[in-house]
Design an enzyme around this catalytic site. Structure first.
Site, PDB file in Angstrom:
ATOM      1  N   ASP A 108      -2.755  -1.063  10.403  1.00  0.00           N
ATOM      2  CA  ASP A 108      -3.126  -1.076   8.988  1.00  0.00           C
ATOM      3  C   ASP A 108      -3.443  -2.475   8.470  1.00  0.00           C
ATOM      4  O   ASP A 108      -3.676  -2.646   7.274  1.00  0.00           O
ATOM      5  CB  ASP A 108      -2.054  -0.406   8.119  1.00  0.00           C
ATOM      6  CG  ASP A 108      -0.667  -1.001   8.287  1.00  0.00           C
ATOM      7  OD1 ASP A 108      -0.517  -1.926   9.123  1.00  0.00           O
ATOM      8  OD2 ASP A 108       0.259  -0.552   7.597  1.00  0.00           O
TER       9      ASP A 108
ATOM     10  N   LYS B 239       0.858  -1.190   0.000  1.00  0.00           N
ATOM     11  CA  LYS B 239       0.000   0.000   0.000  1.00  0.00           C
ATOM     12  C   LYS B 239       0.888   1.233   0.000  1.00  0.00           C
ATOM     13  O   LYS B 239       2.073   1.193   0.380  1.00  0.00           O
ATOM     14  CB  LYS B 239      -0.932   0.021   1.215  1.00  0.00           C
ATOM     15  CG  LYS B 239      -0.249  -0.063   2.581  1.00  0.00           C
ATOM     16  CD  LYS B 239       0.309   1.248   3.120  1.00  0.00           C
ATOM     17  CE  LYS B 239       0.926   1.093   4.510  1.00  0.00           C
ATOM     18  NZ  LYS B 239       1.715   2.268   4.948  1.00  0.00           N
TER      19      LYS B 239
END
Length: 287
Positions: A135, A10
């Site tokens: 996350d 990401k």
């Protein structure tokens, strides 16, 4: 041979630090988007309840291996008698701000939830994911997201899917050290998604990382010469945005060799969801 399960990287397209919570974590605003650069994992279920790695990850003891921790957390949550052998093909750099370990953990949860026949709903998997890392839930859910809280309060967003040139400077950035730095900005005013879309891409960790990691600063300076440069998370990976693959590849070919460079496409939908859809069982709902 079974198809591997992807664990995509990401990018944090912005990062605001709004304050510190009583538990020591920071209140954040950020935007997560996936890229098509992935680790790959293979899972072999076993009946004896053991969870183990097929091969060791250099420099990572079993106690710190997020794939093992994720599998054992899922097993304990469900009282599952099954185990698994996990093989990881590690492509994403560690300590680079690309979320590789978190993504590996999320892929482990999603894959074993299917392979063990547990069929836990997405919200329950995300709840198991959060203690593994702030996350990890976004990788479980698999959609680009506007994030708040410690990064776990997620709202799916549809973003442009440009091409990125990503540089990995030598060394690793210690996330805990960045968030513990006394000079870190911790009182940013909240922004809105509209502010982000209008161009507010500030990363509050940038000044601390620039000061403490000269190679990251040098990579950012080089990227400014080819159209910009941003820090993902606490770094050390940095990136620039390009409208097309050709331009990104041309810039990559100019990058100094001490910065490992690759080009990747931005993705609003994680390839993990496509892999899950190809595996027999219930469908992943998304959010």
């Amino acid at each position: 041979m079974a198809q591997p399960w992807p664990a995509p990287a990401k990018l944090n397209l912005m990062l605001r630090v709004l304050g510190r919570r009583p538990d020591g974590y920071h209140r954040l605003q950020t935007v997560f988007q996936f890229i098509d650069r992935c680790d790959h994992l293979w899972f072999t279920p076993r009946d004896d309840g053991l969870i183990e790695r097929a091969d060791a990850l250099p420099g990572v003891p079993e106690s710190a291996d997020l794939t093992l921790r994720a599998a054992r957390a899922l097993q304990a949550h469900c009282g599952c008698p099954q185990g698994a052998e996990i093989r990881l093909d590690k492509t994403l750099p560690m300590g680079g701000g690309l979320g590789g370990g978190s993504s590996d953990a999320a892929t482990t949860l999603v894959a074993l939830n299917r392979l063990w026949g547990l069929d836990l709903p997405e919200d329950e998997l995300a709840a198991i994911a959060l203690p593994l890392g702030a996350d990890v839930p976004v990788f479980v859910r698999g959609r680009a997201a506007w994030a708040e809280g410690v990064g776990e309060q997620l709202t799916a967003v549809e973003l442009p899917e440009p091409w990125y040139l990503v540089l990995t400077p030598p060394g690793q950035v210690a996330t805990a050290a960045v968030f513990g730095d006394p000079q870190l900005t911790r009182d940013s005013l909240p922004v809105t998604l509209a502010d982000f879309v209008a161009g507010d891409r500030r990363n509050d960790c940038l000044a601390v990382v620039r000061r403490g990691y000269p190679e990251v600063a040098a990579a950012l300076d080089w990227l400014q010469g080819v159209g910009g440069g941003q820090l993902t998370g606490t770094g050390g990976c940095v990136f620039a945005v390009f409208a097309d693959q050709h331009s990104a590849l041309a810039a990559r070919d100019l990058a100094p060799p001490r910065f490992r460079a690759f080009v990747a496409r931005g993705l609003n939908r994680s390839p993990l969801l496509d892999r899950l859809a190809a595996e027999p069982g219930q469908h992943h709902a998304g959010y």
